[in-house]
Design an enzyme around this catalytic site. Structure first.
Site, mmCIF file in Angstrom:
data_model
loop_
_atom_site.group_PDB
_atom_site.id
_atom_site.type_symbol
_atom_site.label_atom_id
_atom_site.label_comp_id
_atom_site.label_asym_id
_atom_site.label_seq_id
_atom_site.Cartn_x
_atom_site.Cartn_y
_atom_site.Cartn_z
ATOM 1 C CG ASN A 1 8.779 -7.227 6.725
ATOM 2 O OD1 ASN A 1 8.151 -6.315 7.244
ATOM 3 N ND2 ASN A 1 8.397 -8.500 6.768
ATOM 4 N NE ARG A 2 11.777 0.012 2.620
ATOM 5 C CZ ARG A 2 10.508 0.402 2.447
ATOM 6 N NH1 ARG A 2 9.591 -0.452 2.011
ATOM 7 N NH2 ARG A 2 10.159 1.642 2.671
#
Ligand SMILES: Cc1cc2nc3c(=O)[nH]c(=O)nc-3n(C[C@H](O)[C@H](O)[C@H](O)COP(=O)(O)O)c2cc1C
Length: 222
Positions: free
Chosen positions: A200-201
């Site tokens: 999710n970065r």
């Protein structure tokens, strides 16, 4: 002749996306000093079979602050810093002489990792450049003499003719001396950051920062 590939549709670039589901890094996992940690990640990149694991993108700026970047190979590292070799009269050499600060980035995409170091740069002592130059294959030694790196030339023949002339000047079996305008630079880091891609970065970033005579290890938001 190999087939000329069609250029990539520019709209596809925005759609390129990978999820990084790799194991994270915590301060307790990292070595006490940045150079041991860099050595571990270089070993991981080598073991993973990444191409050119010691290649790093070197960013410099000229006296007016205009940036430039290019790839160079890391040829030594220890507590004193990171060493690479180049032509002192090249664009990067001129920039580093005018503005002796730089950063380097190791782009280990295959491991969802990168490392950066930034700090002051200085030429290495002449004997260190001599020793490394002497260890290079003869062809690379002659190449260093024959290329006026970063200058405009009229054609490939300029390089081929120059190489042939130097090969004649120092025939096989004759030691090739180091060009006085070719040698090493050492980047003495003020910061060294290790980046590990996560889901999710929400990546992990851990940075060693020089604080007087010691180093602090701190986490940065991704
Ligand atoms: C994988 C790779 C490794 C390179 N290693 C070096 C190097 O160690 N030293 C060097 O001077 N140029 C190296 N180059 C070439 C530089 O990227 C660059 O083209 C050249 O040094 C001229 O840069 P400048 O005009 O900005 O000074 C390498 C290029 C690649 C792609």
């Amino acid at each position: 002749m190999p087939e000329t590939p069609s250029p990539l549709d520019p709209t596809l670039v925005a759609l390129m996306r990978n999820e990084y589901a790799t194991t994270g890094i915590a301060p307790g996992d990292l070595a006490a000093d940045w150079y041991t940690q860099l050595g571990r990640w270089l070993a991981d990149a080598t073991a993973a079979g990444l191409p050119e694991p010691n290649a790093m993108v070197l960013a410099t700026a000229d006296a007016a602050g205009r940036p430039a970047s290019r790839t160079v190979l890391l040829k030594g590292y220890d507590a004193a810093g990171l060493v690479f070799f180049t032509n002192y009269r090249s664009a990067k050499g001129t920039q580093l002489t005018a503005n002796p600060y730089a950063s380097v980035t190791f782009p280990w995409y295959g491991l969802h990792r990168q490392a950066h170091a930034a700090g002051r740069v200085a030429p290495v002592p002449a004997d260190e450049s001599d020793a490394y130059f002497a260890s290079r294959p003869r062809g690379a030694q002659l190449g260093a003499w024959s290329s006026p790196q970063s200058t405009v030339i009229t054609g490939r023949d300029v390089l081929d003719d120059s190489f042939a002339a130097y090969a004649e000047r120092w025939p096989e079996g004759t030691p090739v001396p180091r060009p006085p305008h070719w040698g090493g630079f050492r980047l003495v880091p003020e910061t060294v950051e290790f980046w590990q891609g996560r889901e999710n970065r929400v990546h992990d970033r851990l940075r060693y920062r020089r604080d007087g005579g010691s180093w602090v290890l701190e986490r940065l938001a991704p």
